[in-house]
Design a protein around this motif. Structure first.
Motif, short mmCIF file in Angstrom:
data_model
loop_
_atom_site.label_atom_id
_atom_site.label_comp_id
_atom_site.label_asym_id
_atom_site.label_seq_id
_atom_site.Cartn_x
_atom_site.Cartn_y
_atom_site.Cartn_z
N LEU A 112 0.83 -1.20 0.00
CA LEU A 112 0.00 0.00 0.00
C LEU A 112 0.87 1.25 0.00
O LEU A 112 0.63 2.20 -0.76
N GLY A 113 1.90 1.25 0.83
CA GLY A 113 2.82 2.39 0.87
C GLY A 113 3.49 2.61 -0.47
O GLY A 113 3.59 3.74 -0.96
N LEU A 114 3.95 1.53 -1.10
CA LEU A 114 4.60 1.65 -2.41
C LEU A 114 3.62 2.14 -3.47
O LEU A 114 3.98 2.96 -4.32
N ALA A 115 2.38 1.65 -3.42
CA ALA A 115 1.37 2.09 -4.37
C ALA A 115 1.09 3.59 -4.21
O ALA A 115 0.96 4.32 -5.20
N LEU A 116 1.01 4.04 -2.97
CA LEU A 116 0.78 5.47 -2.72
C LEU A 116 1.97 6.31 -3.18
O LEU A 116 1.79 7.39 -3.76
N LEU A 117 3.17 5.83 -2.91
CA LEU A 117 4.36 6.55 -3.38
C LEU A 117 4.36 6.65 -4.91
O LEU A 117 4.61 7.73 -5.47
N PHE A 118 4.07 5.54 -5.58
CA PHE A 118 4.04 5.53 -7.04
C PHE A 118 2.97 6.50 -7.56
O PHE A 118 3.22 7.29 -8.47
N ALA A 119 1.77 6.42 -6.98
CA ALA A 119 0.68 7.30 -7.42
C ALA A 119 1.03 8.77 -7.18
O ALA A 119 0.75 9.63 -8.02
N GLY A 120 1.64 9.05 -6.04
CA GLY A 120 2.02 10.43 -5.74
C GLY A 120 3.05 10.96 -6.73
O GLY A 120 2.95 12.09 -7.21
N ILE A 121 4.02 10.13 -7.06
CA ILE A 121 5.03 10.54 -8.05
C ILE A 121 4.37 10.72 -9.41
O ILE A 121 4.68 11.67 -10.14
N ALA A 122 3.42 9.84 -9.74
CA ALA A 122 2.70 9.97 -11.01
C ALA A 122 1.92 11.29 -11.07
O ALA A 122 1.85 11.93 -12.11
N HIS A 123 1.34 11.68 -9.93
CA HIS A 123 0.61 12.96 -9.86
C HIS A 123 1.52 14.13 -10.26
O HIS A 123 1.08 15.08 -10.88
N LEU A 124 2.76 14.05 -9.82
CA LEU A 124 3.68 15.17 -10.02
C LEU A 124 4.43 15.10 -11.34
O LEU A 124 5.08 16.08 -11.73
N THR A 125 4.36 13.98 -12.04
CA THR A 125 5.18 13.80 -13.24
C THR A 125 4.36 13.32 -14.43
O THR A 125 3.55 14.06 -14.97
N PHE A 126 4.53 12.07 -14.80
CA PHE A 126 4.06 11.56 -16.09
C PHE A 126 2.54 11.44 -16.24
O PHE A 126 2.05 11.39 -17.36
N ALA A 127 1.77 11.38 -15.17
CA ALA A 127 0.32 11.22 -15.29
C ALA A 127 -0.45 12.46 -14.83
O ALA A 127 -1.65 12.39 -14.57
N ARG A 128 0.22 13.56 -14.79
CA ARG A 128 -0.39 14.79 -14.25
C ARG A 128 -1.67 15.18 -14.99
O ARG A 128 -2.67 15.52 -14.39
N ARG A 129 -1.64 15.12 -16.31
CA ARG A 129 -2.84 15.49 -17.10
C ARG A 129 -3.99 14.51 -16.86
O ARG A 129 -5.15 14.92 -16.79
N ASP A 130 -3.67 13.23 -16.75
CA ASP A 130 -4.72 12.24 -16.47
C ASP A 130 -5.38 12.52 -15.13
O ASP A 130 -6.61 12.43 -15.00
N PHE A 131 -4.59 12.86 -14.13
CA PHE A 131 -5.17 13.17 -12.83
C PHE A 131 -5.98 14.46 -12.88
O PHE A 131 -7.00 14.57 -12.22
N GLN A 132 -5.55 15.43 -13.66
CA GLN A 132 -6.31 16.66 -13.80
C GLN A 132 -7.69 16.38 -14.39
O GLN A 132 -8.67 17.05 -14.02
N ALA A 133 -7.79 15.39 -15.28
CA ALA A 133 -9.07 15.04 -15.89
C ALA A 133 -10.05 14.50 -14.85
O ALA A 133 -11.26 14.51 -15.09
#
Length: 146
Positions: A23-44
């Motif tokens: 769970l911790g690793l998944a949250l870390l990955f998702a958080g990094i994705a928010h700030l980097t490569f998946a930012r537009r997807d999260f904005q949607a």
């Protein structure tokens, strides 16, 4: 809640420990994705009715996810209250998932109503994952005298 912090957390099974680390690793990955490569997807996923800039919401939630992911992975004694906070976070972001379904916004490969609907079913499972893996459910039962 203060009793949950001052008393020792319930004994975790090896499976709970592994689930908590994942769970911790998944949250870390998702958080990094928010700030980097998946930012537009999260904005949607940020509903139009949210009274804040979508990029700000995505960055802030990414920082929260990174913080929670790191905390749940290393702060074993505080894992019960952290589990409750993570569960609350998953509940707080659920309206974004509902909005994505209702507005039919394509993001993360969810490009059909069926795919977006299936995702909605999994959000409560994330809440349960956080509560179970962190021992919050056990602590709640223990607090009731069971």
């Amino acid at each position: 809640m203060s009793a949950l912090i001052t008393t020792a957390p319930p004994r975790a099974t090896p499976l709970q420990h592994v689930a908590r680390v994942l769970l911790g690793l998944a949250l870390l990955f998702a958080g990094i994705a928010h700030l980097t490569f998946a930012r537009r997807d999260f904005q949607a996923q940020v509903p139009d009715w949210v009274p804040a800039d979508k990029d700000f919401v995505v960055v802030a939630s990414g920082i929260v996810e990174i913080s929670l992911g790191g905390a749940v992975a290393v702060l074993g004694r505080l894992r019960v209250p952290i589990g409750w906070v993570i569960a609350g976070f998953f509940i707080a972001v659920f309206p974004g998932n509902i909005s994505q379904f209702v507005t039919r916004s394509d993001a993360f490969g969810l490009d059909s109503d069926a795919a977006r609907g299936i995702r909605l079913v999994f959000q409560p499972l994330l809440v349960l994952w956080a509560l179970w893996s962190c021992g919050a459910l056990q602590a709640m039962r223990r607090g009731r005298g069971r």
